[in-house]
Write an enzyme that holds these catalytic residues in place. Structure first.
Site, mmCIF file in Angstrom:
data_model
loop_
_atom_site.group_PDB
_atom_site.id
_atom_site.type_symbol
_atom_site.label_atom_id
_atom_site.label_comp_id
_atom_site.label_asym_id
_atom_site.label_seq_id
_atom_site.Cartn_x
_atom_site.Cartn_y
_atom_site.Cartn_z
ATOM 1 N N TRP A 160 -15.539 3.614 44.406
ATOM 2 C CA TRP A 160 -15.878 4.790 45.214
ATOM 3 C C TRP A 160 -17.267 4.594 45.807
ATOM 4 O O TRP A 160 -18.270 4.590 45.075
ATOM 5 C CB TRP A 160 -15.860 6.057 44.338
ATOM 6 C CG TRP A 160 -14.489 6.348 43.825
ATOM 7 C CD1 TRP A 160 -13.521 7.077 44.459
ATOM 8 C CD2 TRP A 160 -13.917 5.917 42.589
ATOM 9 N NE1 TRP A 160 -12.391 7.120 43.688
ATOM 10 C CE2 TRP A 160 -12.591 6.420 42.532
ATOM 11 C CE3 TRP A 160 -14.375 5.140 41.515
ATOM 12 C CZ2 TRP A 160 -11.741 6.184 41.465
ATOM 13 C CZ3 TRP A 160 -13.523 4.907 40.442
ATOM 14 C CH2 TRP A 160 -12.224 5.421 40.422
ATOM 15 N N HIS A 175 -13.815 11.954 45.100
ATOM 16 C CA HIS A 175 -12.376 12.213 44.943
ATOM 17 C C HIS A 175 -12.191 13.608 44.330
ATOM 18 O O HIS A 175 -13.075 14.116 43.630
ATOM 19 C CB HIS A 175 -11.672 11.147 44.102
ATOM 20 C CG HIS A 175 -12.317 10.854 42.775
ATOM 21 N ND1 HIS A 175 -11.808 9.971 41.883
ATOM 22 C CD2 HIS A 175 -13.448 11.337 42.195
ATOM 23 C CE1 HIS A 175 -12.575 9.910 40.807
ATOM 24 N NE2 HIS A 175 -13.577 10.723 40.967
ATOM 25 N N ARG A 201 -17.103 9.553 51.431
ATOM 26 C CA ARG A 201 -17.442 8.204 50.961
ATOM 27 C C ARG A 201 -18.289 7.490 51.993
ATOM 28 O O ARG A 201 -18.136 7.704 53.198
ATOM 29 C CB ARG A 201 -16.175 7.408 50.668
ATOM 30 C CG ARG A 201 -15.448 7.994 49.471
ATOM 31 C CD ARG A 201 -14.440 7.079 48.871
ATOM 32 N NE ARG A 201 -13.573 7.848 47.964
ATOM 33 C CZ ARG A 201 -12.396 7.428 47.530
ATOM 34 N NH1 ARG A 201 -11.948 6.252 47.897
ATOM 35 N NH2 ARG A 201 -11.678 8.182 46.717
ATOM 36 N N GLN A 215 -7.910 15.084 49.835
ATOM 37 C CA GLN A 215 -7.065 14.651 48.721
ATOM 38 C C GLN A 215 -6.470 15.880 48.052
ATOM 39 O O GLN A 215 -7.096 16.933 47.993
ATOM 40 C CB GLN A 215 -7.876 13.899 47.663
ATOM 41 C CG GLN A 215 -7.969 12.405 47.886
ATOM 42 C CD GLN A 215 -8.699 11.721 46.737
ATOM 43 O OE1 GLN A 215 -9.369 12.353 45.932
ATOM 44 N NE2 GLN A 215 -8.567 10.410 46.688
ATOM 45 N N VAL A 258 -6.931 6.983 33.687
ATOM 46 C CA VAL A 258 -5.526 7.050 33.270
ATOM 47 C C VAL A 258 -5.146 5.798 32.481
ATOM 48 O O VAL A 258 -5.734 4.723 32.659
ATOM 49 C CB VAL A 258 -4.569 7.201 34.483
ATOM 50 C CG1 VAL A 258 -4.577 8.631 34.991
ATOM 51 C CG2 VAL A 258 -4.922 6.215 35.583
ATOM 52 N N ALA A 314 -1.488 12.686 35.817
ATOM 53 C CA ALA A 314 -2.318 13.075 36.952
ATOM 54 C C ALA A 314 -2.011 12.161 38.126
ATOM 55 O O ALA A 314 -1.477 11.060 37.944
ATOM 56 C CB ALA A 314 -3.794 12.965 36.584
HETATM 57 N N1 DAH Z 1 -8.982 9.648 42.500
HETATM 58 C C1 DAH Z 1 -8.268 8.429 42.805
HETATM 59 C C2 DAH Z 1 -8.845 7.855 44.082
HETATM 60 O O1 DAH Z 1 -9.580 8.510 44.764
HETATM 61 C C3 DAH Z 1 -6.789 8.699 42.935
HETATM 62 C C4 DAH Z 1 -6.180 9.020 41.621
HETATM 63 C C5 DAH Z 1 -5.574 8.030 40.867
HETATM 64 C C6 DAH Z 1 -6.214 10.299 41.130
HETATM 65 C C7 DAH Z 1 -5.027 8.295 39.655
HETATM 66 C C8 DAH Z 1 -5.644 10.616 39.904
HETATM 67 C C9 DAH Z 1 -5.053 9.590 39.184
HETATM 68 O O2 DAH Z 1 -5.661 11.830 39.395
HETATM 69 O O3 DAH Z 1 -4.497 9.864 37.984
HETATM 70 O O4 DAH Z 1 -8.573 6.731 44.402
#
Ligand code: DAH
Length: 347
Positions: A160, A175, A201, A215, A258, A314
Site C-alpha cells: 500500500w 484500504h 494511494r 472499495q 487473512v 473478509a
Molecule cells: N484491503 C485489500 C487491498 O486493498 C483487499 C482485501 C483483501 C481486503 C483481503 C480484505 C481481505 O478484507 O480479506 O488490497
C-alpha cells in the site's frame, strides 16, 4: 353683463374639456387639474369675485360656475380612470406570458456510474444480511496497518503506497479494510458489516491506477464460519452483480490480515472462459475481481475476540474494477475526468 359672464364660463368649460381630451398621461393630467380645478383656477377666481355682485347675479353666476366645476371634476375623474385602465392594459400586454409555450427542459442529474455500482453492490449484500458502516478516510496507522497484522517495518506495507497526513501515525486510509479493528471494538459477533468509501494511494496514475478509488470491504465474524461461507457468499454476489451463470475461481493469495488468503476471479464474459486470443482476459479466461480470506487469528485477537471461539471471512473489492468489467471501460481515469460525454452514458 351676467350673460357675458355666463358665456365666458361656458367657453372656459369647453376649452378645459377640449384640452382634457388630449391629455395622455398622469403628469399632463395633474397639470390640467391644477390649471382648471386648483386654487387659482379661473372658475375659482370667478367664485371668489361673486361677493361683489348683486344677489340675483350672484346666484345665477354662482350656480353656473359651480355646475361648470362639477362638470370639470367629473370629466377629470373619468379621464383619470381611463388613463389608469390604459396603463394597466399596457402593463398587462408588456408582461404577458404565453402559458402555452413549451417549458425549458431541466437537465436532470444522474448518479455517477461508481455510485450506481456501489448502490447495486450494497443492495445485493444488504439482502444477505450485511450492514453498511462508512467510516473515516483520515485514519490512524494503527487501524490501517497494525491491527491488521502489519506492524511497522513489515515488508507488506509496500503493498500500500500510503499517503501520510501526520507521519508516522495519521494517514489517508489505503484500504477500507481499515475499519475492521474499530468494528470489533464496537460490535459483538455475529458481525456482518461493510465499509464503503474512498481510499488514497501514492500511485502513479495510469489506465488501471488512480490515487483515489473506492472499495467495499466485507467483514463477517461468527462462531463456525468457514471458507465455504466465503465462497458461497462471494459467488452468490458475483452471480447477481455480473450475470447468473458467471463462474468463480479462488486461488491462494497473500494478505497479512487473512489466513488463508485468496483472490477471486470470475469467468471472462467476452470469451465465456475459453481464453484463446480473447482481448478482454488476454487469453486467461478469468478476470481477477477481489482479494479475500479467513480473518487472521491475530486480527481477531487484536480486536479483542477469542480466535478459538470465533472465525470470520473478509474481502475487499473495487467498484471501479467492477464497473470497468460490467461496462467494458478500458481506462479508470474516465471515471474522474468529469467528461459529460462519458458520464451521460450511465443513465
Ligand atoms: N484491503 C485489500 C487491498 O486493498 C483487499 C482485501 C483483501 C481486503 C483481503 C480484505 C481481505 O478484507 O480479506 O488490497
Amino acid at each position: 353683463m351676467v350673460s357675458d359672464s355666463l358665456d365666458e364660463i361656458q367657453a372656459l368649460r369647453d376649452a378645459a374639456l377640449g384640452e382634457l381630451a388630449s391629455v395622455q398621461d398622469a403628469e399632463a393630467l395633474e397639470r390640467w387639474r391644477v390649471a382648471y380645478l386648483g386654487r387659482n383656477a379661473p372658475l375659482n377666481q370667478v367664485l371668489s369675485g361673486l361677493g361683489k355682485l348683486a344677489p340675483e347675479q350672484r346666484r345665477t353666476l354662482g350656480q353656473a360656475t359651480n355646475a361648470a366645476k362639477v362638470a370639470l371634476q367629473e370629466a377629470y375623474e373619468a379621464r383619470l380612470a381611463e388613463l389608469k385602465a390604459r396603463a394597466r392594459e399596457e402593463a398587462f400586454a408588456r408582461e404577458r406570458v404565453d402559458v402555452t409555450l413549451p417549458g425549458r427542459p431541466l437537465a436532470p442529474g444522474r448518479l455517477h456510474p461508481i455510485t450506481q455500482v456501489i448502490e447495486e453492490c450494497l443492495h445485493i449484500l444488504q439482502s444477505m444480511g450485511f450492514q453498511v458502516a462508512s467510516t473515516r478516510e483520515v485514519e490512524l496507522d494503527y487501524y490501517n496497518f497494525e491491527v491488521l497484522n502489519i506492524p511497522p517495518e513489515h515488508p507488506a506495507r509496500d503493498m500500500w503506497d500510503t499517503l501520510y497526513v501526520q507521519p508516522p501515525s495519521v494517514l489517508l486510509r489505503a484500504h477500507t479494510t481499515a475499519y475492521q479493528g474499530r468494528m470489533m471494538q464496537e460490535l459483538t459477533p455475529p458481525i456482518r458489516i461493510l465499509n464503503v468509501g474512498r481510499n488514497y494511494r501514492f500511485e502513479a496514475v495510469d489506465a488501471t491506477h488512480e490515487w483515489m478509488f473506492h472499495q467495499i470491504d466485507g467483514f463477517a465474524v461468527d462462531e463456525g464460519l468457514t471458507l465455504a461461507d466465503l465462497k458461497g457468499t462471494l459467488t452468490a454476489f458475483a452471480q447477481q452483480i455480473f450475470w447468473p451463470t458467471v463462474r468463480t475461481r479462488f486461488r491462494c493469495d497473500y494478505f497479512p490480515f487473512v489466513e488463508p488468503g485468496v483472490d477471486m476471479s470470475i469467468s471472462c464474459h467476452a470469451c465465456e472462459g475459453r481464453g484463446g486470443d480473447c482481448p478482454v482476459c488476454r487469453g486467461a479466461g478469468w478476470l481477477e475481481i477481489l482479494g479475500a480470506g479467513m480473518v487472521h487469528p491475530k486480527v481477531l485477537q487484536a480486536g479483542g475476540l477469542d480466535p478459538e471461539r470465533y472465525s470470520g471471512f473478509a474481502w475487499g473489492m473495487g467498484p471501479e474494477r467492477i464497473a470497468m468489467i460490467k461496462y467494458g471501460i478500458q481506462d479508470i481515469r474516465l471515471f474522474y475526468g468529469n467528461d459529460l460525454r462519458f458520464l451521460e452514458q450511465f443513465a
